[in-house]
Design a protein around this motif. Sequence first.
Motif, short mmCIF file in Angstrom:
data_model
loop_
_atom_site.label_atom_id
_atom_site.label_comp_id
_atom_site.label_asym_id
_atom_site.label_seq_id
_atom_site.Cartn_x
_atom_site.Cartn_y
_atom_site.Cartn_z
N SER A 173 -0.55 3.26 -0.73
CA SER A 173 -1.08 1.90 -0.62
C SER A 173 -0.11 1.01 0.15
O SER A 173 -0.50 0.24 1.02
N PHE A 174 1.17 1.12 -0.22
CA PHE A 174 2.19 0.36 0.49
C PHE A 174 3.55 0.98 0.23
O PHE A 174 3.74 1.77 -0.70
N ILE A 175 4.50 0.60 1.08
CA ILE A 175 5.90 1.01 0.86
C ILE A 175 6.75 -0.25 0.79
O ILE A 175 6.38 -1.30 1.35
N THR A 176 7.88 -0.16 0.11
CA THR A 176 8.77 -1.31 -0.06
C THR A 176 10.19 -0.91 0.33
O THR A 176 10.65 0.17 -0.04
N THR A 177 10.85 -1.77 1.05
CA THR A 177 12.24 -1.52 1.43
C THR A 177 13.18 -1.94 0.31
O THR A 177 12.77 -2.60 -0.65
N GLU A 178 14.43 -1.58 0.45
CA GLU A 178 15.41 -1.94 -0.56
C GLU A 178 15.60 -3.46 -0.65
O GLU A 178 16.02 -3.97 -1.68
N SER A 179 15.28 -4.17 0.42
CA SER A 179 15.39 -5.62 0.39
C SER A 179 14.19 -6.28 -0.26
O SER A 179 14.16 -7.50 -0.45
N GLY A 180 13.17 -5.48 -0.59
CA GLY A 180 11.99 -6.02 -1.27
C GLY A 180 10.82 -6.32 -0.37
O GLY A 180 9.78 -6.78 -0.83
N LEU A 181 10.94 -6.03 0.92
CA LEU A 181 9.85 -6.29 1.85
C LEU A 181 8.81 -5.18 1.74
O LEU A 181 9.15 -3.99 1.74
N LYS A 182 7.55 -5.59 1.63
CA LYS A 182 6.45 -4.65 1.41
C LYS A 182 5.66 -4.44 2.71
O LYS A 182 5.40 -5.39 3.45
N PHE A 183 5.28 -3.19 2.97
CA PHE A 183 4.51 -2.86 4.17
C PHE A 183 3.24 -2.11 3.77
O PHE A 183 3.31 -1.07 3.12
N LYS A 184 2.11 -2.68 4.18
CA LYS A 184 0.81 -2.08 3.89
C LYS A 184 0.20 -1.53 5.18
O LYS A 184 0.37 -2.10 6.25
N ALA A 185 -0.51 -0.41 5.07
CA ALA A 185 -1.15 0.18 6.25
C ALA A 185 -2.28 1.09 5.82
O ALA A 185 -2.37 1.50 4.66
N LYS A 186 -3.14 1.38 6.80
CA LYS A 186 -4.19 2.38 6.56
C LYS A 186 -3.61 3.78 6.65
O LYS A 186 -3.99 4.68 5.90
N VAL A 187 -2.68 3.98 7.62
CA VAL A 187 -2.02 5.27 7.80
C VAL A 187 -0.53 5.04 7.99
O VAL A 187 -0.12 4.10 8.68
N PHE A 188 0.28 5.91 7.40
CA PHE A 188 1.73 5.85 7.53
C PHE A 188 2.23 7.08 8.30
O PHE A 188 1.65 8.17 8.19
#
Length: 558
Positions: A173-188
């Motif tokens: 559904s999404f990935i999160t970096t160590e800084s807390g920023l979230k990235f959403k996409a249809k395909v990774f």
Amino acid sequence: MNSKKAIQLLIILFCISCNDQSKKESPSVEADVVIYGGTSAAVIAAVQAKKMGKSVVVVSPDKHLGGLSSSGLGYTDTGNKSVIGGLAREFYQRIYEYYQEPSTWKWQNKESYGNIGQGTPAIDGEHRTMWIFEPHIAENVFEDMIREYDIEVYRDAYLNRKTGVRKTGNRISFITTESGLKFKAKVFIDATYEGDLMASAGVSYTVGRESCDTYNEQWNGVQPEVFHHSHHFGDFGISPYKVPGNPESGLLKGISPEAPGHKCDGDHRIQAYCFRVCMTRVKENRVPFEKPEGYAPEQYELLVRLYDKGWDETFNKFDPVPNLKTDTNNHGPFSTDYIGMNYEYPEASYQRRKEIVKAHETYQKGLFYFMATDPRIPEEVRKKFGQWGLAKDEFADNGHWPYQIYVREARRMIGQYVMTEHEILGKKPVHDPIGMGSYTMDSHNVQRYVTRKGNVQNEGDIGVHPEAPYRISLGAILPQKKECSNLIVPVAVSSSHIAFGSIRMEPVFMILGQSAATIAVMAIEHKKAIVQDLEYGSLRKRLEADKQVLEPASSEKH
């Protein structure tokens, strides 16, 4: 309540509200395709996705883009260059264009350049490609691509590998970096050398060498007393002990006390890493080798013993790149490969990886300083080596040292299809190619041990050349559907250890990066965005339209 206290209360309530909101929702970025990694494959995948009309974001743990292609590996492992097509070929065409500019030739003129490449001329004027280049020129090309296609890049952005991958069923559904920023996409797309996103998403993978029995291979697993190159101690009869011939004195550092294992056994070991260092002898552009912090001259005792036995191939892999520089690679029984010191790396924490990389850097810098200064090195070699140094106009913000260590092998996915030596050597057909490779199945040494005769020896250096270019299966970059249906893995590909020894070349990673992005976009356009459900026929048409090479020339077919 007076007005002053009322205002203070409102401020407190507002702050509490803000804090509660920040706990509930991390800052987020959304795109059709999110690519994790800063490698050459990551850049090429981003360009392809953008060219196909989709939004794309690159989340890079690296500050500098391009991986090894822009970090010292300029003497390109092309193999058969006819199978390098699409955006990968465009990269080398852009390199060519840079070197058409007289201003690029700062330290030598173009006419004096030897035009020597790895099995091919460095400059191919007919096809306007250049296969050999300086690190900063490669980085310029990658940054040009990022800028021209207006690609959004988040640098120094590390995936939270413990809790940063959120899945719904078999989909990320999404990935999160160590800084807390979230990235959403249809395909990774996981375009890292390490396969970090793949692993964090619960996709099956392996580390180390499979046994020969695993895939019925000849060249996998432990291969003691198999010497395909000159990176071994042969019959020199060199003692592994601190005091030659005296086991009680203890082993020199880097020599394993364990037996190497039986032929064809699987193990946890991986081929050695090093830095591909850019050197020069041009005084105005030379930074002399310095003694690194933690310098330990006793680490290099085996090299002294080699010279005492008459060995001298010191400068055999000072491969020339333009402007009187080198791409200096490992060569010989004792060289820049820090054998056996990287086993932890694939699964290690970020902090531990930094420690391992630093240890490699210290070892390699110490080796150069030792060779340039230690009186035990033959005088002729020492004086000649001392004429070299790091190129001052490369890696300026990193002490002129390459940004990226050569991760020759880390995790490898166990995906829908596993590439093995059978596909590489043309013994088993691939019916759904998404690109081609052609380079030797090349594994660097994996361990250094003591033989039964009490001598030091290296093991794991294998080189088996395919007779013709080979096809790489679509399933090699796709996870098993039940594990993840919207992830593509073009670098930590699904392959055996020895097959990966050929696939792991930078041009191939670029080829697979383009194909990965094509699959991602077409899966999105088919609405469900399930990458394993894409019909191969339509994918092939698009790949061929974008000039990917999927079949060898008729004269090269098995």
